[in-house]
Design a protein around this motif. Structure first.
Motif, short mmCIF file in Angstrom:
data_model
loop_
_atom_site.label_atom_id
_atom_site.label_comp_id
_atom_site.label_asym_id
_atom_site.label_seq_id
_atom_site.Cartn_x
_atom_site.Cartn_y
_atom_site.Cartn_z
N MET A 174 0.84 -1.20 0.00
CA MET A 174 0.00 0.00 0.00
C MET A 174 0.87 1.25 0.00
N PRO A 175 0.65 2.17 -0.95
CA PRO A 175 1.48 3.38 -0.98
C PRO A 175 1.19 4.33 0.18
N LEU A 176 -0.06 4.38 0.60
CA LEU A 176 -0.45 5.23 1.72
C LEU A 176 -1.18 4.39 2.75
N ARG A 177 -0.77 4.55 4.00
CA ARG A 177 -1.40 3.78 5.08
C ARG A 177 -2.01 4.75 6.08
N ASP A 178 -3.32 4.70 6.15
CA ASP A 178 -4.00 5.55 7.11
C ASP A 178 -4.31 4.74 8.38
N LEU A 179 -5.00 5.38 9.30
CA LEU A 179 -5.33 4.72 10.57
C LEU A 179 -6.17 3.47 10.34
N VAL A 180 -7.06 3.50 9.33
CA VAL A 180 -7.95 2.36 9.07
C VAL A 180 -7.14 1.15 8.62
N SER A 181 -6.19 1.36 7.71
CA SER A 181 -5.38 0.25 7.22
C SER A 181 -4.49 -0.32 8.32
N TRP A 182 -3.88 0.57 9.13
CA TRP A 182 -3.07 0.10 10.26
C TRP A 182 -3.94 -0.71 11.24
N SER A 183 -5.12 -0.19 11.53
CA SER A 183 -6.02 -0.89 12.46
C SER A 183 -6.42 -2.25 11.91
N SER A 184 -6.64 -2.34 10.60
CA SER A 184 -7.05 -3.60 9.98
C SER A 184 -5.95 -4.65 10.09
N ILE B 278 -7.29 1.13 20.33
CA ILE B 278 -6.79 0.88 21.68
C ILE B 278 -7.53 -0.29 22.32
N LEU B 279 -8.82 -0.41 22.02
CA LEU B 279 -9.58 -1.55 22.53
C LEU B 279 -9.00 -2.86 22.00
N THR B 280 -8.61 -2.88 20.71
CA THR B 280 -8.00 -4.07 20.12
C THR B 280 -6.67 -4.39 20.80
N VAL B 281 -5.87 -3.34 21.07
CA VAL B 281 -4.58 -3.53 21.74
C VAL B 281 -4.78 -4.05 23.16
N ALA B 282 -5.78 -3.53 23.85
CA ALA B 282 -6.08 -4.01 25.20
C ALA B 282 -6.49 -5.48 25.17
N GLU B 283 -7.27 -5.85 24.16
CA GLU B 283 -7.66 -7.25 23.99
C GLU B 283 -6.43 -8.13 23.75
N ALA B 284 -5.49 -7.62 22.94
CA ALA B 284 -4.26 -8.36 22.65
C ALA B 284 -3.44 -8.59 23.91
N CYS B 285 -3.33 -7.56 24.74
CA CYS B 285 -2.59 -7.70 26.00
C CYS B 285 -3.24 -8.75 26.90
N GLY B 286 -4.57 -8.75 26.91
CA GLY B 286 -5.28 -9.75 27.71
C GLY B 286 -5.03 -11.16 27.20
N GLU B 287 -5.03 -11.33 25.88
CA GLU B 287 -4.78 -12.65 25.30
C GLU B 287 -3.36 -13.13 25.59
N LEU B 288 -2.41 -12.18 25.62
CA LEU B 288 -1.02 -12.53 25.88
C LEU B 288 -0.79 -12.83 27.35
N SER C 226 -17.03 1.91 27.45
CA SER C 226 -16.54 0.68 26.83
C SER C 226 -15.04 0.55 27.04
N PHE C 227 -14.37 1.69 27.10
CA PHE C 227 -12.93 1.71 27.35
C PHE C 227 -12.62 1.14 28.73
N ASP C 228 -13.35 1.65 29.74
CA ASP C 228 -13.16 1.16 31.11
C ASP C 228 -13.44 -0.34 31.19
N SER C 229 -14.46 -0.80 30.50
CA SER C 229 -14.83 -2.22 30.52
C SER C 229 -13.71 -3.08 29.95
N SER C 230 -13.12 -2.63 28.83
CA SER C 230 -12.04 -3.39 28.19
C SER C 230 -10.82 -3.47 29.09
N LEU C 231 -10.49 -2.39 29.77
CA LEU C 231 -9.33 -2.37 30.66
C LEU C 231 -9.56 -3.28 31.87
#
Length: 779
Positions: free
Chosen positions: A160-170, A203-213, A236-241
């Motif tokens: 991808m020539p340009l990577r925005d937040l959506v592509s990074w998140s994906s 950030i919710l995805t990252v929090a989920e990843a930390c929990g899985e690890l 929802s943020f508080d719940s994920s943490l």
């Protein structure tokens, strides 16, 4: 038409939308392409795909925009196969594709699980010149990631020539969703280093990843990053943490975070209940739910699902029914789309099959999840035939099994010994194909349980990469089928590859050492159990007790038993059997053995067939055959071949053929595949001169296809065990060994010929090969 656009937005119910549709028909605006397209979109958002299709069919010449909207409508409704068919129609009718067409059809490919169509769509994207469109490219990498083809997703991302937040998140979500947690977090670090700021969703995805690890230090680091960056926190943020900390094993941190939340909402209450469930504190979860009911916050369907699982794990059927009543009363999940599987787990766990059938009848036609749940629960509860019947019923209703239902059914086929059905499921796996690790592991397990270890190993050998579960399945399969040396070798290879070794692999290899009598290797594995920090496990400790006892180290077996945190019926039976073999049965300590047998009930354990087998063996070896026979007749269940075999062995040792004759009718009614039982019975008849009975037993063995298992010896050299049987030429040094023996025999013969004339007391002509021993008499 512009006057009607606000009305589409105001049409929030199906009734108002239908009224607007009728008005458009009267004013002939239904012939307007834009109005029809908006109607298709609105009906789809209301969940009425049929109405959308009806409008599309009545339009004279739909444009590409209308085609694209109907395609999106299919995806919204979950009709992925219909969306793919519609895409093929567009291609055949040469409808011009646009940038909005490809994201929808790619989502349909991932939803339907069809990689081949997805790859062809990818080719059409390149030919149409949309391969540089960021939205289409992001849809491509999401499609590959959701189908498990992470390498292809990463390749799309890298190009991808340009990577925005959506592509990074994906791409981060693709890594995390496919179990590549560390890679996902590394990608997150790269994104931050390139100056792309994350949003709360990522950030919710990252929090989920930390929990899985399950790494607390990393979880705290992410939490600190959130605070430093001032990322706005929401509920929802508080719940994920909260749940992240719970999965990392820090329930205390989750409790502190929960207590510091200013305004509790449904999601935070639900997160705390889930956290207690995660740690196995189901009573505490119920207490939090009770506190929630005393507030103004109302539970939702997710809350009820979590609390139902608490009831299921505690076996609280009455309380679970009460929760079900609350769900019905408050109409929290009218169609049971969310709670259906959880309710099935509750009722199936309590053996309420009529309730299960009602839920299945109500929900079963709308999806495969409830079928999968019930098949899995039945398989886990040992209701194997019921699980397989459900699997067949599901397909008769037109639902195609997915990898989850295939794996559960394969597991049931192996346990039930239904090899032919297992073969048919394997054929279905190949045709679809469902060659994911989950299904392949189930195939290895099924073939191993059915005794076809070669087929299991063939699948294992071709799998790349091999996960920990794959190694576990193969080691246990080899061990359970008597390939103990191979199981130990495979464990050593697993150890050398630095894979994480879990409970299952340790149990399998300990059992292999038990079968071989490989004490030194067993001690080494026990050491690895300790150094690897494996938590106290009932199965491992019981296997260690059995291994030490059967390898002759009864003192260590007792020490392991005494240090067990909990003991099951199998644990007690193993120790009792060990004392029966070492301290009672072979030593003739009848009083001590009877004392152990009587003390079983003192510990709240009702003697089972294993206990009776030990005491019958003890009495039979000691010569108290009448007492052993009385014990057999007093048993609350019919005696099997092992118990009758112990009595028969005692009859042979103590020459009590009269007892064997008296119980002849009972012996002949035994159904068993144990060749040792039949061999012992035939030998007793032969020793007693009962040749007709001897021939009957041998004939019975031939008719049933049973053969005497050849004996073998095991020799331990260094850290390896070598197995030898009569006529076995499989060892690499067999020829050298035979050559050495031949040379030794020739040397011995020459020595005999040299010594014989000087030491003989008889005429040398009278010597034969049978009286060499007398020639060594020294005068």
């Amino acid at each position: 038409m512009g006057l009607y656009m606000p009305l589409f937005k105001c049409s929030t119910t199906l009734r108002t939308l239908t009224q607007l549709h009728a008005h458009l028909l009267v004013t002939a605006l239904h012939k307007d392409a834009l109005a029809s397209t908006k109607l298709i979109e609105s009906y789809s958002q209301m969940g009425d795909l049929q109405a959308s299709k009806s409008i599309f069919r009545t339009f004279h010449s739909p444009d590409s925009f209308m085609w694209g909207m109907l395609l999106k409508s299919h995806v919204w409704s979950g009709s992925y196969e219909g969306a793919i068919n519609l895409y093929h129609q567009m291609f055949c009718q040469q409808i011009q594709f646009n940038a909005y067409t490809f994201p929808s059809v790619l989502r349909a490919c991932s939803g339907f699980g069809d990689l081949s169509v997805g790859e062809r769509v990818h080719g059409r994207v390149i030919k149409s010149g949309f391969d540089m469109d960021p939205v289409v490219e992001t849809s491509l990498l999401s499609m590959y990631g959701e189908l498990g083809y992470l390498d292809s997703a990463c390749k799309v991302f890298d190009e991808m020539p340009l990577r925005d937040l959506v592509s990074w998140s994906s791409i981060i979500s693709c890594n995390v969703g496919n179990g590549k947690i560390i890679e996902g977090l590394d990608t997150f670090r790269c994104m931050v280093s390139e100056g792309v700021a994350p949003d709360s969703v990522l950030i919710l995805t990252v929090a989920e990843a930390c929990g899985e690890l399950e790494v607390l230090r990393l979880a705290k680091s992410v939490h600190g990053y959130i605070l430093r960056m001032g990322i706005e926190s929401d509920r929802s943020f508080d719940s994920s943490l909260i749940f992240m900390y719970a999965k990392c094993g820090s329930l205390h941190s989750a409790e502190i975070l929960f207590e510091n939340v200013t305004h509790h909402c449904t999601s935070t209450w639900t997160a705390m209940i889930s956290s207690y469930n995660q740690g196995g504190y189901f009573q505490e979860a119920l207490a939090v739910f009770a506190s929630m009911r005393n507030t103004d916050v109302e539970p939702n369907s997710v809350t009820m699902m979590v609390i139902l699982r608490s009831c299921t794990n505690l076996g609280l059927l009455r309380e679970g029914k009460s929760v079900h009543c609350v769900v019905i009363k408050n109409e929290l999940d009218t169609n049971l789309d969310c709670l259906g599987p959880t309710l099935l787990e509750l009722y199936a766990g309590a053996a309420k099959h009529d309730h299960c059938e009602k839920i299945l009848h109500e929900v079963g036609g709308r999806g495969i999840v409830v079928w999968n749940t019930l098949i899995s629960v039945y398989a886990q509860k040992g209701l194997l035939k019921e699980a397989l019947v459900l699997f067949v019923r599901m397909q008769k209703q037109g639902l195609m099994p997915d990898s989850f239902s295939l794996a559960s059914s394969l597991s049931a086929s192996g346990n039930e010994g239904m090899f032919q059905l297992g073969l048919q499921i394997h054929g279905h796996v190949i045709k679809r194909p469902f060659m994911d690790e989950y299904v392949l592991n189930a195939l290895i397990d099924m073939y191993s349980k059915c005794g076809f270890v070669d087929l299991a190993y063939m699948i294992f050998d071709k799998m790349e990469p091999k996960g920990v579960v794959t190694w576990n399945s193969m080691i246990c399969g080899l061990s359970q089928n008597g390939y103990s040396t191979k199981a130990i070798s495979l464990f050593d290879l697993m150890y050398l590859t630095c894979l994480e070794i879990g409970d299952v692999a340790f149990v399998g290899v300990i059992q292999a050492c038990t079968h071989l009598g490989f004490l030194e290797k067993g001690k080494w594995i026990h050491h690895k159990v300790i150094t690897f920090g494996v938590r106290k496990d009932l199965y491992i400790e019981t296997a260690l007790v059995d291994m030490y006892a059967k390898c002759g180290d009864l003192q260590t077996a007792r020490r392991v038993f005494d240090n067990m945190s909990e003991r099951s019926l199998v644990s007690w039976s193993t120790l009792l059997s060990s004392y029966g073999v070492h301290a009672c049965s072979h030593a003739g300590c009848v009083k001590e053995g009877m004392l152990f047998f009587s003390s079983v009930r003192d510990f709240g354990i009702e003697p089972k067939i294993e206990h009776f087998a030990c005491i019958v063996d003890l009495l039979s070896r000691a010569g108290d055959l009448d007492g052993a026979y009385k014990i057999i007749k007093s048993m609350p269940f019919p005696a099997g071949a092992s118990i009758w075999g112990s009595l028969l062995n005692g009859c042979r040792i103590h020459q009590r053929l009269d007892i064997a004759k008296n119980i002849r009718s009972e012996l002949l009614n035994i159904q068993t595949d144990d060749t040792g039982y039949y061999t012992l019975l035939s030998n007793i008849y032969a020793e007693g001169g009962e040749w007709n009975e001897f021939r009957k037993v041998r004939s019975m063995m031939k008719c049933t296809g049973l053969k005497k298992v050849p004996a073998y010896s095991v020799l331990q050299l260094g850290k390896k065990a070598y197995r030898f049987g009569a006529g076995d030429a499989s060892h690499s040094q067999t020829k050298d060994t035979h050559r050495y023996i031949d040379n030794f025999q020739r040397f011995s013969q020459e020595e005999v010929n040299n010594v014989q004339p000087h030491c003989s007391l008889h005429d040398t002509s009278s010597y034969s090969e049978y009286n060499y021993s007398s020639s060594y008499s020294i005068v």
